[in-house]
Scaffold this active site. Structure first.
Site, PDB file in Angstrom:
ATOM      1  N   LYS B  99       7.030  -8.088   2.613  1.00  0.00           N
ATOM      2  CA  LYS B  99       7.883  -7.019   1.878  1.00  0.00           C
ATOM      3  C   LYS B  99       7.671  -5.704   2.536  1.00  0.00           C
ATOM      4  O   LYS B  99       6.184  -5.447   2.377  1.00  0.00           O
ATOM      5  CB  LYS B  99       7.809  -7.213   0.392  1.00  0.00           C
ATOM      6  CG  LYS B  99       8.961  -6.301  -0.370  1.00  0.00           C
ATOM      7  CD  LYS B  99       8.723  -6.475  -1.812  1.00  0.00           C
ATOM      8  CE  LYS B  99       9.883  -5.896  -2.880  1.00  0.00           C
ATOM      9  NZ  LYS B  99       9.688  -6.054  -4.022  1.00  0.00           N
ATOM     10  N   SER B 174      14.206  -7.389  -6.222  1.00  0.00           N
ATOM     11  CA  SER B 174      14.223  -6.481  -5.330  1.00  0.00           C
ATOM     12  C   SER B 174      13.607  -7.132  -4.077  1.00  0.00           C
ATOM     13  O   SER B 174      13.917  -6.606  -3.045  1.00  0.00           O
ATOM     14  CB  SER B 174      13.260  -5.359  -5.789  1.00  0.00           C
ATOM     15  OG  SER B 174      11.893  -5.622  -5.662  1.00  0.00           O
ATOM     16  N   SER B 198      11.152  -9.413  -9.523  1.00  0.00           N
ATOM     17  CA  SER B 198      11.651  -9.132  -8.431  1.00  0.00           C
ATOM     18  C   SER B 198      11.456 -10.300  -7.127  1.00  0.00           C
ATOM     19  O   SER B 198      11.605 -10.036  -6.030  1.00  0.00           O
ATOM     20  CB  SER B 198      11.333  -7.870  -7.946  1.00  0.00           C
ATOM     21  OG  SER B 198      12.064  -6.834  -8.458  1.00  0.00           O
TER      22      SER B 198
END
Ligand SMILES: [Zn+2]
Lengths: 490, 510, 100
Positions: B99, B174, B198
């Site tokens: 990420k 996210s 997330s």
């Protein structure tokens, strides 16, 4: 408004109608090897931006880890100030300023490590301590253009070497009532901080920084006035000046029927006045909340006890010891001077040598302190100094001679006999002096008759004769003593 | 589902970007085993993944940056180690997506924000080091909602990621890029972060496994912070076993993170293969019946509960009353911490700067241009929640709710080994469906937030398909450090999942 | 329902957070923040005065590092990331009298 002049400030601040209420916030940089939350060096005067890492630069993703030694120093400071060491947490104090890499400061807020306490001034007055908490320092901003002044600068440059250096902030109660007392407080606190080993006490390098809260109130009033916080005093002298100015300014505002605005003011050393720091109205709202990246700091009982047990002797204790040895009050100026200059060991040397500790104290507080000024080293050996006191005490040297010898020993060291003989001082024993006095009296019978009849004006005449007869080697105090006792006997 | 070759390159229509073949269809443990034994080359595995990326990334946009050259160099190193008889580690040659809020030394790390444009961190996050030391090959920086604020990966400065199962739909967020990368076979594993769901919510929407570990189990050092007391890094995998393998690599104490738990971490894989006989499983009534839970999700949860009961677990409904207040508490605490964490993006030391006549003008210009709308919204919300006069009513109260939630969970775990809940109230929604209504978007996290507030572990496992044939995830929650039993139950759900689901190969591949 | 947050409050908060908002943004954010705060009304109504707040999921304490030096970053690497540098320092626009 236009401020009063410096001279008027002093007058008004000390005027009969108003009294000052002063609280001090002293930021003390701790003498750790590394910063508060990272392993970068805690050092002064390096090239800009060399002592930085992701943590103290506040880079995204970095996290703080508390330096154990900083906590140890904070505990020592707390112990020296008679504070209660307690379980504490860190908060974030949020505001934007370019010298803060994270745009918040990690500080202790409502649960500090050291709560309460007091500090005893040399005068014996106790100043209450609210708290002594741990926080991180900011970087340094240099203003370019406009003569280096913040408002007029074209732009600024930031160095983060100091960002994250550990600080302990010591907040006093508003127990201080004059500029002079504020200076005494800072001097005493500095001595304590140095004695704990937590600080080098160097105000000129910014290791010790003082902000003060000043308000005035009508003499005898119980109600506190609105206070202003004053920043940017970089010496004890400017602290005193700033307080005197600010108190006078407030007194003038109030006397004219105005109101003092609670605000932060900036001391301008060159102009000798304080300025309001903010032009725009924006309430301070630091949005404190518990720092989620750190855990509770709860020093164990054992740790706190061991800090207390190993704490060195603090200045107030030293003063008491010196005072007891010399048989004077602890609040006497000679005592505080000697302790402030770190000369108490020499009083101890005199005691060890069974010399007159009171005499030793006087010589140290006057001659030695005079030679040293505000600091600097001396070359006095413990035994040599004690021996010098003994020589003076026994009359082997006159006081004038002893003082001369002492000054040389301060500068160069050496043994008192050797220095005295180098200066051509001869020992004049008590018996020899008595003989000289008899000679002089016999040679001047008429003058003696008048002196014996009570005419003290003739003391100088006889002393002059004795001085001449001994080539200046007589202990003149002892000589006048002899003259007086001879008169009493006749 | 149709084959990739039949897919529309414009992203229209049903496109099975999640159709996998070759090593892209292999589990991480099989890849690692193959590479360690020399049967597979890390470089070969990587090239297959890179060609999958080449084929589908323009449609999916899972990555902000594909680090192909660095990945090739790393894969060669791994192969060289094997050739020399050295063991590269448990993730030998496994392609991993990171990420884009995990700091990677010298490699741009943007958090999908303009404000970090061009920033190259001078250090690696602890987890980045750990996966590298385990032999993994990082293929790129995965797209995300800006600073991890969002539930759809639409709030990204580089544009949205699309769900590999349906390119018109969001992958969740996210960590949508990480979830999509694993679902699309761009990498066998991915790392994401989970502050309020997330990891788990995008895992559910993309049909993969996603784990939020116990707070403090995985070091946060080098994770760009959103809400520090809630953030936790965790893995994505296409199987429960893969996720356990990855978690066991990244967990463990780190002296650079003061909140890192001391001692040896529990091994996520330690109870795999044991079945669930005799385990006590509670279905959280307040979440199973929460407003907005769609019928397909509710049905999948029922099916999951029944399958566990059928495998010998004791399944009951349990009330955890205070979880109803989780969302409100979360939307005070997380923005408050974020407002402080994001203050440092001020144009002075790194990243983007917009000019200004004086420092305040520069700050305002930089932050107004550099941050997207959702980030600004949360910064303002958090600033408000902390500001004088509102602290007690909002932030202070939210912290008390946190205490209540922890109490209620503790009480539930006195009778149950794990708890069950939906992960997301619905299957993946269409792009743009919720961007105009922040509160509707926030409600996507209603089932995942309580575990973050409590600091407990939770994971999402694919279980069946719902509306439009889209994946559904079921959430397994466990007490602090209860990862072994959580994975044990997740494995049973994975085995019991209806055929062809929970498996992004699609039905044709079976 | 009374507006939970006014445009003035949003403007104040934006200023504290160093965000410049256009008139349209101010209006939009005010509505959106009010809606989120409205949802938070459920906890506002809770009577939990006696409950202790949880700042952190686990009550860890006394995590320290020893006072030992660790390598610093290379200055050139650090300054290379900055928008503007002069004399090895970070260059910023002037700081007006408004201090904080
Ligand atoms: Zn550092």
């Amino acid at each position: 408004m236009s401020g009063p002049t410096d001279g008027a400030a002093r007058d008004a601040g000390r005027g009969a109608d108003w009294e000052m209420v002063i609280g001090l916030e002293v930021h003390c940089e701790l003498r750790t090897a590394t910063k508060l939350f990272c392993g970068c060096p805690n050092s002064f005067g390096d090239e800009p931006n060399v002592n930085v890492c992701p943590v103290c630069l506040g880079l995204p993703g970095s996290l703080p880890v508390l330096n154990k030694q900083a906590v140890e120093f904070a505990l020592r400071i707390g112990a020296a100030l008679h504070s209660l060491a307690q379980s504490s947490i860190f908060h974030r104090k949020n505001y934007f300023y370019p010298d803060m890499p994270k745009d918040f400061q990690i500080s202790q807020y409502d649960v500090p490590i050291n709560a309460g306490g007091w500090l005893e001034l040399p005068s014996g007055k106790r100043i209450g301590i609210v708290r002594a908490h741990i926080e991180e320092d900011t970087g340094k901003t240099t203003h370019v253009g406009g003569g280096g002044r913040i408002h007029d600068a074209g732009y600024s440059l930031v160095d983060y070497n100091r960002a994250g250096v550990p600080l302990v902030e010591i907040v006093s109660e508003p127990d201080i009532s004059s500029a002079e007392e504020a200076r005494e407080y800072v001097e005493e606190l500095r001595a304590i901080l140095v004695a704990t080993g937590a600080s080098d006490g160097k105000m000129e390098e910014g290791s010790l920084r003082v902000d003060c809260n000043v308000s005035v109130k009508p003499l005898g009033s119980e109600e506190l006035g609105t206070r202003c916080e004053i920043k940017n005093m970089n010496s004890l002298r400017s602290l005193g000046r700033a307080i005197a100015y600010e108190a006078a300014r407030q007194a003038e505002v109030l006397s004219a029927g105005g109101r003092v605005t609670q605000e932060t003011r900036h001391w301008d050393e060159a102009e000798g006045r304080t300025h309001s720091m903010r032009s725009k109205e924006e309430a301070f709202d630091y949005r404190y909340f518990p720092e989620p990246d750190l855990v509770t700091l709860a020093p164990s009982k054992e740790w706190v006890e061991s800090v207390k047990a190993n704490l060195g002797t603090m200045p107030a204790q030293l003063r008491r010891r010196v005072a007891d040895a010399a048989g004077v009050p602890a609040s006497s100026e000679a005592v505080s001077t000697v302790v402030r200059l770190g000369l108490e060991g020499l009083v101890g040397a005199a005691v060890d040598a069974k010399a007159d500790a009171g005499l030793a104290l006087r010589r140290l507080a006057n001659e030695v302190a005079g030679e040293l000024g505000d600091g600097g080293g001396h070359n006095l050996g413990r035994e040599a100094f004690a021996h010098l006191v003994l020589m003076e005490q026994r009359g082997e040297l006159t006081s004038a001679q002893a003082r001369s010898v002492l000054k040389i020993m301060v500068a160069e060291g050496g043994q008192p006999e050797e220095v005295a003989s180098r200066l051509g001082f001869k020992a004049l024993g008590a018996g020899a002096l008595e003989a000289v006095v008899e000679e002089v009296v016999a040679a001047n019978p008429r003058e003696w008759e008048r002196y014996a009849g009570g005419d003290d004006k003739l003391t100088g005449f006889f002393i002059g004769k004795i001085k001449a007869a001994t080539g200046g080697n007589a202990d003149l105090k002892a000589a006048s003593e002899l003259l007086r006792s001879r008169r009493g006997a006749s | 589902m149709s084959s990739p070759a039949g897919a529309s390159p414009t992203g229209q229509g049903p496109v099975p970007a999640a159709s996998l073949s070759g090593s892209c269809a292999m589990s991480a443990s099989d890849i690692a085993a193959g590479v360690r034994s020399g049967e597979l080359s890390a470089l070969g595995v990587l090239e297959e993944h890179l060609s999958q990326v080449e084929r589908w990334e323009p449609e999916v946009h899972a990555f902000n940056l594909v680090t192909a050259d660095a990945a090739r160099a790393r894969a060669r190193e791994v192969d060289a180690m094997v050739a020399k008889g050295k063991d590269p580690g448990p993730l030998a040659g496994v392609p991993v997506a990171l990420k884009d809020l995990l700091c990677t030394r010298g490699v741009p790390t943007t958090c999908s924000s303009r404000i970090l444009a061009g920033w190259r961190p001078p250090y690696d996050a602890t987890v980045v080091k750990k996966v590298a030391e385990a032999g993994a090959v990082a293929v790129g920086k995965a797209n995300m909602d800006e600073f991890a604020m969002g539930s759809s990966t639409e709030h990204s400065a580089t544009g949205p990621t699309r769900n590999p199962h349906d390119l018109k739909r969001v992958p969740g967020g996210s960590s949508g890029g990480s979830a999509a990368a694993v679902a699309a076979g761009f990498s066998a594993l991915a790392l994401g972060s989970d502050t309020g769901g997330s990891i788990r919510q995008p895992a559910a929407l993309c049909g993969v496994v996603g784990v939020k570990p116990t707070y403090g189990l995985v070091s946060r050092y080098g994770l760009v912070a959103f809400a520090s007391s809630l953030d936790q890094i965790g893995p994505f995998g296409r199987s429960v076993a893969d996720a356990a393998l990855a978690l066991d690599v990244i967990s463990g104490h780190d002296e650079l993170d003061s909140t890192s738990l001391p001692g040896d971490p529990p091994r996520a894989a330690s109870r795999l293969g044991r079945g669930v006989e005799g385990l006590r499983v509670g279905v959280i009534a307040e979440l199973a019946g929460a407003e907005g839970i769609s019928p397909d999700v509710a049905a999948a949860l029922d099916g999951a509960a029944q399958s566990l009961a059928a495998s010998g677990a004791k399944v009951e409904e349990i009330s955890v009353p205070s979880v109803r207040f989780g969302l409100s508490a979360y939307y005070m605490i997380a923005p408050a911490e974020a407002s402080s964490n994001l203050a440092r993006y001020d144009g002075v030391r790194y990243g983007f700067r917009s000019p200004g006549q004086d420092i305040t003008e520069m700050y305002m210009a930089t932050r107004s241009v550099g941050f997207g709308a959702e980030v600004k919204r949360r910064i303002m919300l958090g600033t408000y929640a902390l500001s004088a006069g509102y602290y007690d009513a909002y932030y202070g109260k939210a912290q008390k709710v946190r205490t209540l939630i922890i109490r209620d969970f503790d009480s539930a775990y006195s009778s149950f080994d794990v708890l069950l809940a939906p992960t997301s109230p619905t299957v993946a929604f269409e792009l743009g469906a919720k961007t105009a209504d922040p509160l509707a978007m926030y409600l996507s996290d209603v089932c995942t937030i309580p575990s973050n507030l409590a600091g407990h572990p939770a994971m999402s496992v694919p279980f069946g398909k719902g509306e439009c044939g889209l994946p559904i995830g079921v959430q397994v929650l466990a007490p602090a450090l209860g990862e072994p039993v959580m994975f044990q139950v997740a494995e049973a759900l994975e085995a019991a999942a209806p055929l062809g689901t929970g498996d992004p190969h699609g039905e044709e591949a079976k | 329902m009374a507006q939970l947050i006014s445009e003035q409050e949003v403007a104040h908060v934006a200023r504290l957070a160093r965000l410049a908002l256009s008139a349209e943004e101010l209006e939009l954010y005010t509505t959106q923040l009010a809606s989120v705060l409205g949802h938070a009304g459920d906890i506002e109504a809770l009577d939990i005065a006696d409950v202790a707040p949880t700042a952190h999921p686990f009550p860890l304490s006394n995590v320290f590092r020893e006072d030992e030096l660790r390598p610093c970053l290379d200055r050139q690497e650090v300054l290379a990331q900055a928008p503007l540098v002069e004399s090895d320092r970070f260059r910023i626009p002037r700081i007006l009298s408004e201090a904080q």
